[in-house]
Design a protein around this motif. Structure first.
Motif, PDB file in Angstrom:
ATOM      1  N   TYR A 151     -16.064 -41.825   8.602  1.00 51.86           N
ATOM      2  CA  TYR A 151     -16.240 -40.445   8.155  1.00 51.86           C
ATOM      3  C   TYR A 151     -15.953 -40.315   6.663  1.00 51.86           C
ATOM      4  O   TYR A 151     -16.736 -39.715   5.908  1.00 51.86           O
ATOM      5  CB  TYR A 151     -15.331 -39.526   8.967  1.00 51.86           C
ATOM      6  N   ARG A 152     -14.824 -40.873   6.236  1.00 47.98           N
ATOM      7  CA  ARG A 152     -14.448 -40.753   4.829  1.00 47.98           C
ATOM      8  C   ARG A 152     -15.451 -41.468   3.929  1.00 47.98           C
ATOM      9  O   ARG A 152     -15.825 -40.950   2.868  1.00 47.98           O
ATOM     10  CB  ARG A 152     -13.045 -41.323   4.618  1.00 47.98           C
ATOM     11  N   HIS A 153     -15.896 -42.643   4.356  1.00 48.72           N
ATOM     12  CA  HIS A 153     -16.848 -43.397   3.535  1.00 48.72           C
ATOM     13  C   HIS A 153     -18.171 -42.647   3.419  1.00 48.72           C
ATOM     14  O   HIS A 153     -18.737 -42.527   2.323  1.00 48.72           O
ATOM     15  CB  HIS A 153     -17.073 -44.787   4.141  1.00 48.72           C
ATOM     16  N   GLN A 154     -18.676 -42.151   4.544  1.00 49.90           N
ATOM     17  CA  GLN A 154     -19.962 -41.455   4.523  1.00 49.90           C
ATOM     18  C   GLN A 154     -19.888 -40.164   3.715  1.00 49.90           C
ATOM     19  O   GLN A 154     -20.829 -39.824   2.985  1.00 49.90           O
ATOM     20  CB  GLN A 154     -20.414 -41.145   5.954  1.00 49.90           C
ATOM     21  N   LEU A 155     -18.786 -39.438   3.840  1.00 47.59           N
ATOM     22  CA  LEU A 155     -18.669 -38.197   3.074  1.00 47.59           C
ATOM     23  C   LEU A 155     -18.513 -38.496   1.588  1.00 47.59           C
ATOM     24  O   LEU A 155     -19.070 -37.769   0.741  1.00 47.59           O
ATOM     25  CB  LEU A 155     -17.467 -37.391   3.587  1.00 47.59           C
ATOM     26  N   ALA A 156     -17.801 -39.560   1.263  1.00 46.76           N
ATOM     27  CA  ALA A 156     -17.651 -39.931  -0.149  1.00 46.76           C
ATOM     28  C   ALA A 156     -18.976 -40.344  -0.751  1.00 46.76           C
ATOM     29  O   ALA A 156     -19.200 -40.174  -1.964  1.00 46.76           O
ATOM     30  CB  ALA A 156     -16.632 -41.067  -0.279  1.00 46.76           C
ATOM     31  N   GLN A 157     -19.887 -40.894   0.095  1.00 47.62           N
ATOM     32  CA  GLN A 157     -21.193 -41.327  -0.392  1.00 47.62           C
ATOM     33  C   GLN A 157     -22.225 -40.196  -0.401  1.00 47.62           C
ATOM     34  O   GLN A 157     -23.388 -40.429  -0.728  1.00 47.62           O
ATOM     35  CB  GLN A 157     -21.720 -42.455   0.491  1.00 47.62           C
TER      36      GLN A 157
END
Length: 506
Positions: free
Chosen positions: A427-433
């Motif tokens: 979740y954090r990686h996708q939102l950061a991207q």
């Protein structure tokens, strides 16, 4: 043939079936108590004003004490009598429930929830081992175990519905009171309908083993849950290693004492070992996925808590049909081993279908996947449970039952930790991207944090953040569904391999 006919197991009478109905009631309440308090958190927080740490303990301490006391309670029932332990636990549970409903401080509620957990730990192993003694015919016993599993499934399903209705009409403590009349009914009818059974050759309960098992299970589960919620750290890793070390000491002691708390020789029985492996891996996957399903329904599909509760009812109904109808019919036709292998494979397919949960059809994909999972898992649990309690000697049925329940509790906590951590990272990686800059830390932490942060952001930023966060969470759900499908498929392959191993000669 005449000898076989003469020694055919006696079939249950009306008394045993009424006794089964009495047994099912506390199991239903036990499952309700695991989930119902979550709905009361907002009202409880307003009334008692607990700190963040106290609130976590209020929610978690019940499950911690259940898991930590199961092994001890299973063996204690074998020694002092399974009916006696069940009735004592029921009385304890009723009194603690009334006191919890009127708790005045967070500390009081934490202590009473701990007592409820200790009392709850008497229910599952006592009821399951009593079924072992009440139903000697294999087909009837499998159906009875299906009823036992159904009670837990129905309790989990109606817990949010009953709790929601009570909270709409009464105070937060009312969610504890439905357990009281059920336990009183058990105390009235139990002595008349339930047989007593104990191990006549049982030795004394080994107090060092009790303390070691409690320390090992509580330490491991607490460390796993803490790392899932807050991430790894040196103190949490140290606690995890300490739990493993205490567990190793506990296992070594069990090999040395004449009447062990944990009967390790049971793991040498192929049917027992296969069922435990299937149980543990299935619970690990299901608990890990379910936490994402509950959040997805409310924070991505934007269903109300009651609507989300109704969306999970087919899941519970699948367990009812699978446990009471599919399990006995399939087992009588194909045998227990192939049914367990096939059920795990079917559940894996249901989890794999959830990978497609996106867009307008997401709700129906999720519900369909949950139905397939429950229809596949129910025979696995029903048949696996029957194999666990019948492969053990009758005098150690309580100990065998407690091993199964401890495997379920620990695997569930581990699944929440592993799947929760992996899903959060995705979740954090996708939102950061996603290309959104300047997001507050709480938005990057969880989907709930993102939705709350959006309420205080400029309208244009909020309109971009909410769908991006929901898309990132959907990716996390799809990953956990894929990982769960792979894990349950692995359980199916392991079960098939174990079934092919020859049983050691006695």
């Amino acid at each position: 043939m005449n000898d076989l006919t003469a020694t055919a197991p006696a079939r249950a009478t009306a008394r045993e079936w009424w006794g089964l109905a009495v047994i099912a009631l506390p199991c239903l309440v036990y499952a309700m108590d695991l989930t119902v308090l979550n709905l009361a958190v907002p009202a409880l927080s307003r009334a008692l004003a607990p700190s963040a740490s106290q609130l976590l303990w209020i929610i978690d301490i019940y499950g911690f004490l259940v898991a930590g006391c199961l092994i001890t309670m299973g063996t204690l029932g074998d020694r002092i009598g399974r009916r006696r332990l069940l009735l004592a636990g029921a009385a304890f549970f009723a009194v603690a429930s009334v006191l919890a409903a009127f708790a005045r401080t967070p500390a009081e509620l934490i202590a009473l929830r701990a007592l409820l957990g200790m009392a709850g730990a008497t229910l599952a192993p006592s009821t399951l081992s009593l079924i072992r003694n009440m139903f000697h015919d294999e087909t009837q016993r499998q159906f009875a175990i299906g009823v036992w599993i159904t009670a837990f499934s129905v309790g989990s399903a109606i817990g949010p519905l009953v709790g929601g209705w009570l909270l709409e009409h009464f105070w937060w403590g009312s969610v504890f009171l439905p357990a009281v009349p059920v336990m009183v009914l058990l105390l009235v009818l139990g002595p008349r309908l339930l047989p007593e059974y104990r191990d006549q050759n049982a030795g004394r309960i080994d107090l060092p083993s009790v303390l070691l098992s409690l320390a090992a299970v509580l330490g491991l589960i607490y460390a796993v849950k803490a790392m899932a919620e807050h991430g790894p750290s040196l103190p949490r890793l140290a606690l995890l290693l300490a739990g493993l070390g205490v567990g190793a000491v506990f296992l070594r002691r069990q090999r040395q004492i004449p009447y062990p708390l944990l009967e390790l020789r049971l793991f040498a029985i192929p049917a027992f070992r296969t069922a435990i492996v299937a149980y543990a891996l299935s619970c690990l996957a299901m608990f890990g996925i379910y936490i994402f399903i509950a959040q997805f329904l409310q924070m991505v599909l934007m269903l109300s808590p009651l609507q989300a509760g109704w969306a999970t009812v087919p899941w519970a109904l699948g367990f009812v049909v699978g446990s009471l109808v599919l399990a006995p019919r399939l087992a009588s036709r194909y045998g227990p081993g192939p049914v367990m292998v096939g059920g795990l494979a079917a559940a894996s397919a249901g989890m794999l279908a959830m990978v497609a949960a996106d867009g307008p059809a997401a709700l129906w994909v999720l519900v369909g996947g949950m139905i397939v999972i429950s229809l596949g898992m129910a025979p696995v649990f029903a048949i696996g449970t029957e194999q666990i309690i019948t492969s053990a000697p009758p005098e150690r049925a309580g100990a065998a039952s407690s091993i199964a329940e401890t495997a379920s509790e620990f695997s569930g906590a581990l699944g929440i930790a592993l799947f929760g951590s992996a899903g959060t990272l995705i979740y954090r990686h996708q939102l950061a991207q996603s290309g959104l800059g300047g997001l507050p830390p709480e938005a990057l932490a969880t989907l709930g944090g993102a939705l709350q942060a959006a309420e205080h952001l400029p309208a244009e930023t909020a309109r971009a953040l909410v769908p991006a966060a929901q898309a990132a969470f959907t990716d996390a759900l799809q990953f956990t569904a894929l990982a769960g499908a792979a894990l349950v498929l692995l359980a199916s392959l392991l079960a098939a391999r174990m079934q092919r191993r020859p049983t050691p000669a006695n």
